[in-house]
Design a protein around this motif. Structure first.
Motif, short mmCIF file in Angstrom:
data_model
loop_
_atom_site.label_atom_id
_atom_site.label_comp_id
_atom_site.label_asym_id
_atom_site.label_seq_id
_atom_site.Cartn_x
_atom_site.Cartn_y
_atom_site.Cartn_z
N THR A 174 2.44 4.28 -2.17
CA THR A 174 2.18 2.90 -1.80
C THR A 174 1.12 2.35 -2.75
OG1 THR A 174 2.69 3.36 0.51
CG2 THR A 174 1.44 1.35 0.06
N CYS A 178 5.82 -0.20 -2.25
CA CYS A 178 5.92 1.25 -2.37
C CYS A 178 7.13 1.63 -3.22
CB CYS A 178 5.96 1.93 -1.00
SG CYS A 178 7.50 1.69 -0.12
N THR A 225 -3.94 3.31 -4.52
CA THR A 225 -2.62 3.92 -4.33
C THR A 225 -2.78 5.08 -3.34
OG1 THR A 225 -2.91 5.46 -6.17
CG2 THR A 225 -1.81 3.40 -6.67
#
Length: 163
Positions: A5, A138, A159
């Motif tokens: 993500t 994502c 992230t």
């Protein structure tokens, strides 16, 4: 399979690298709130990307989500057909989140995503007070999603990877 993500942000409206509007394309705010419309847009746009978390919500939960003052919805049209949408969510700290963003399946790959994202960012910055616009995407999303966010001027600030 691992999923990464990406959290992206824009902290100054001057960072926006807007993409021009394609001919026949328009973006209009759904000023009259109607939760059934938001549910339809969520299903239409999210189906290819397995947006399933809200599909089991009852009407009341959808209404509470979609018809609150802190959420606004814009719909993209191409020659009269719904081409996509985005939802902006105003947060108490002065941030505006792009809560949902995407194109309907038949409009993916036709050059509309850059302009739609430009509109989302412009509208977010108009929603005062706005100190930052952020979004997350994502590796399950469309291959061009991350690149589109970055091309418009958003920067990755975090992230997360999950197995």
């Amino acid at each position: 399979m691992s999923v990464t993500t990406y959290y992206l942000e824009m902290t100054d409206p001057r960072e926006l690298n807007a993409k021009p509007c394609p001919e026949g394309f328009s973006v209009i705010e759904a000023e009259e709130k109607e939760f059934r419309f938001n549910r339809y847009l969520y299903q239409l746009v999210g189906e290819p990307w397995q947006w399933t978390d809200k599909l089991k919500w009852p009407d009341r939960e959808w209404q509470d989500y979609a018809e609150r003052d802190a959420l606004r919805t814009w719909v993209a049209y191409y020659r009269g057909a719904i081409a996509g949408y985005f939802e902006l969510e105003q947060q108490p700290d002065g941030d505006v989140q792009i809560a949902y963003f995407g194109l309907a399946p038949r409009f993916v790959g036709r050059g509309f995503g850059g302009h739609l994202l430009s509109c989302a960012l412009e509208e977010a910055w108009k929603w005062a007070p706005c100190r930052r616009v952020w979004v997350h995407t994502c590796t399950l999303d469309h291959d061009s999603a991350l690149g589109n966010y970055q091309a418009r001027g958003m920067a990755i600030y975090r992230t997360d990877t999950e197995e």
